[in-house]
Write a protein that holds these residues in place. Sequence first.
Motif, mmCIF file in Angstrom:
data_model
loop_
_atom_site.group_PDB
_atom_site.id
_atom_site.type_symbol
_atom_site.label_atom_id
_atom_site.label_comp_id
_atom_site.label_asym_id
_atom_site.label_seq_id
_atom_site.Cartn_x
_atom_site.Cartn_y
_atom_site.Cartn_z
ATOM 1 N N UNK A 1 0.854 -1.196 0.000
ATOM 2 C CA UNK A 1 0.000 0.000 0.000
ATOM 3 C C UNK A 1 0.888 1.244 0.000
ATOM 4 N N UNK A 2 0.329 2.336 -0.500
ATOM 5 C CA UNK A 2 0.976 3.647 -0.478
ATOM 6 C C UNK A 2 2.345 3.638 -1.158
ATOM 7 N N UNK A 3 2.480 2.804 -2.166
ATOM 8 C CA UNK A 3 3.723 2.620 -2.931
ATOM 9 C C UNK A 3 4.862 2.060 -2.088
ATOM 10 N N UNK A 4 4.532 1.517 -0.932
ATOM 11 C CA UNK A 4 5.497 0.789 -0.107
ATOM 12 C C UNK A 4 5.175 -0.703 -0.191
ATOM 13 N N UNK A 5 6.204 -1.530 -0.078
ATOM 14 C CA UNK A 5 6.045 -2.977 -0.116
ATOM 15 C C UNK A 5 6.944 -3.590 0.940
ATOM 16 N N UNK A 6 6.384 -4.465 1.766
ATOM 17 C CA UNK A 6 7.175 -5.203 2.755
ATOM 18 C C UNK A 6 7.074 -6.686 2.422
ATOM 19 N N UNK A 7 8.230 -7.299 2.157
ATOM 20 C CA UNK A 7 8.305 -8.721 1.866
ATOM 21 C C UNK A 7 9.039 -9.451 2.985
ATOM 22 N N UNK A 8 8.579 -10.644 3.269
ATOM 23 C CA UNK A 8 9.250 -11.520 4.228
ATOM 24 C C UNK A 8 9.848 -12.690 3.472
ATOM 25 N N UNK A 9 11.156 -12.907 3.648
ATOM 26 C CA UNK A 9 11.826 -14.065 3.048
ATOM 27 C C UNK A 9 12.129 -15.052 4.162
ATOM 28 N N UNK A 10 11.375 -16.147 4.181
ATOM 29 C CA UNK A 10 11.536 -17.171 5.215
ATOM 30 C C UNK A 10 12.341 -18.327 4.651
ATOM 31 N N UNK A 11 13.314 -18.777 5.407
ATOM 32 C CA UNK A 11 14.123 -19.913 4.997
ATOM 33 C C UNK A 11 14.205 -20.963 6.079
ATOM 34 N N UNK A 12 14.179 -22.222 5.682
ATOM 35 C CA UNK A 12 14.353 -23.339 6.610
ATOM 36 C C UNK A 12 15.324 -24.325 5.980
ATOM 37 N N UNK A 13 16.234 -24.840 6.787
ATOM 38 C CA UNK A 13 17.152 -25.863 6.286
ATOM 39 C C UNK A 13 17.437 -26.885 7.374
ATOM 40 N N UNK A 14 17.537 -28.123 6.952
ATOM 41 C CA UNK A 14 18.005 -29.187 7.834
ATOM 42 C C UNK A 14 19.101 -29.934 7.106
ATOM 43 N N UNK A 15 20.263 -30.006 7.720
ATOM 44 C CA UNK A 15 21.409 -30.702 7.138
ATOM 45 C C UNK A 15 22.088 -31.527 8.212
ATOM 46 N N UNK A 16 21.261 -32.286 8.945
ATOM 47 C CA UNK A 16 21.770 -33.088 10.041
ATOM 48 C C UNK A 16 21.715 -32.324 11.354
ATOM 49 N N UNK A 17 21.861 -33.048 12.439
ATOM 50 C CA UNK A 17 21.835 -32.398 13.742
ATOM 51 C C UNK A 17 20.517 -32.593 14.463
ATOM 52 N N UNK A 18 20.373 -31.899 15.604
ATOM 53 C CA UNK A 18 19.201 -32.080 16.463
ATOM 54 C C UNK A 18 17.936 -31.485 15.860
ATOM 55 N N UNK A 19 18.081 -30.407 15.116
ATOM 56 C CA UNK A 19 16.907 -29.751 14.530
ATOM 57 C C UNK A 19 17.351 -28.884 13.360
ATOM 58 N N UNK A 20 16.385 -28.468 12.579
ATOM 59 C CA UNK A 20 16.680 -27.572 11.475
ATOM 60 C C UNK A 20 16.826 -26.137 11.953
ATOM 61 N N UNK A 21 17.258 -25.291 11.060
ATOM 62 C CA UNK A 21 17.393 -23.871 11.357
ATOM 63 C C UNK A 21 16.457 -23.075 10.451
ATOM 64 N N UNK A 22 15.879 -22.012 11.000
ATOM 65 C CA UNK A 22 14.958 -21.209 10.206
ATOM 66 C C UNK A 22 15.079 -19.755 10.621
ATOM 67 N N UNK A 23 14.488 -18.917 9.806
ATOM 68 C CA UNK A 23 14.462 -17.491 10.129
ATOM 69 C C UNK A 23 13.850 -16.718 8.989
ATOM 70 N N UNK A 24 13.314 -15.549 9.311
ATOM 71 C CA UNK A 24 12.717 -14.657 8.312
ATOM 72 C C UNK A 24 13.501 -13.357 8.269
ATOM 73 N N UNK A 25 13.794 -12.917 7.065
ATOM 74 C CA UNK A 25 14.426 -11.615 6.841
ATOM 75 C C UNK A 25 13.420 -10.738 6.110
ATOM 76 N N UNK A 26 13.312 -9.486 6.550
ATOM 77 C CA UNK A 26 12.312 -8.581 5.994
ATOM 78 C C UNK A 26 12.970 -7.551 5.072
ATOM 79 N N UNK A 27 12.246 -7.232 4.018
ATOM 80 C CA UNK A 27 12.717 -6.280 3.011
ATOM 81 C C UNK A 27 11.633 -5.221 2.817
ATOM 82 N N UNK A 28 11.993 -3.977 3.050
ATOM 83 C CA UNK A 28 11.062 -2.855 2.885
ATOM 84 C C UNK A 28 11.459 -2.077 1.633
#
Length: 450
Positions: free
Chosen positions: A318-345
């Motif tokens: 809206x208002x010529x602004x855009x907010x995007x969320x880039x969420x990533x998840x990866x598992x490459x062995x270990x106890x659990x996977x890793x994830x996180x979201x990075x935001x782009x305005x």
Amino acid sequence: MQRYFLISENGNPSFLITGIEYKIFPDLGFNPVPVSILVILIKILLMRITHAGFLFITGFILYGCNNPKNTGEAPVVVDTIVKVTEPVVNIPLTDSGNFYKRMVGTVAGKPVVLNLQRAGHQFSGIYYFTQVGSFIELGPASPENKKAGDSIVLEEFTSEKFDNRNEQPSLPGKWIFTYAGHAIEGVWVDAHGNRYPLALREQYDLTSYTFNVLSYSDSARLFPGHKNSSQAHTREDFVIPAGNYSAGTWLNTEIMKMLDDTYKSTMALSYDSLINRIHHSFFTDYHEQGKNLDEKEAESLTYMNYDLEQNIKIYWNDKSYLVLSHFGYSYAGGAHGNYGATFYCYNVAEKKRMRLSDITSADTLLLQKLLEENFKKRAGLKPNEKLNTILFDNFLKPNKNFYFSGNELIFSYQPYEIAAYVYGQIDIGIPFTDLKGYLNPIFQKRMGLP
């Protein structure tokens, strides 16, 4: 993008593109310009040919845009008193068509905006009450709640795992609705089980943008000849610009950079080529990691079931602004996977990624003070309690992972960044009222902030 027919509602010009409502607000700087009557008649004739019998034109006004940066072209707007509503046809859930829709309407009688996305059979979204502004995420319902006849059920959720200790735990809110192409209707069930009507319709104005959704998935066995072998899986669901607006090419490059941080615009890759490049790199590394493992143990190597997932969603459009969320998840062995979201305005009108200074001039010390105060409120900590009751440290500094809603500036911290993994990703908002006197004047004006 073909404009098919046009309407006027409540005195404000608007137009429809294949049944989608587009509004034009008079305060955005649109002024009538004189044009040839012949040109107008030709445009009307073309629309009548495209949708024969749909229109009964009773009047027209042609508008010109004095701020073409918003769309990259001067919009042609014809005003008519006839509003055409397309037939409502429920689309079956077996339809795998992807889409993004910006939907506007009401929930419990209060105005809301919903950014709805569909990837394959899965719906998701982010919505906000316009008078409140805070984002609420919607995702697939848990197994015990996902059935509701022919309706779609989405649950509200958050990645944060700490609860406000001053409140009783509550169930997530739910949306139960039917989807009819450009509209949804149903009920919202709040955290206490109360049910309220909801009704929204797809709508854009000249300061919001159209998108589509692309989806990719692939897999590779660690031991190709073994049917029960461990596997590596990939999945990508992300928005891409749709329609003819000048910032589309630039936004495509930005999205490609999110998906692959080694991408450069000079590569000029298609999305298919880019995703193939990502998958090839991931599967090559996967087989390299497992090259010394014994195929006889193929079925027991569960830790070699690798995953790589990415999705890009729209939070604000809206208002010529855009907010995007880039969420990533990866598992490459270990106890659990890793994830996180990075935001782009993004300031789409100017084709640039926004800096914090485009929103506020507040310095780090002031932002830290406000973040600490608002975190304590969010987590239910008393003013005299220490932050390291939950966080690693007894302070909370602003980072570069920020975004904004209609009423607050938000800083987002990925797992392990400020607290243990169990607490998930933590988002802390600072109300714009707390930043009064420190807001960027251009941002403040465009967002309509006092």
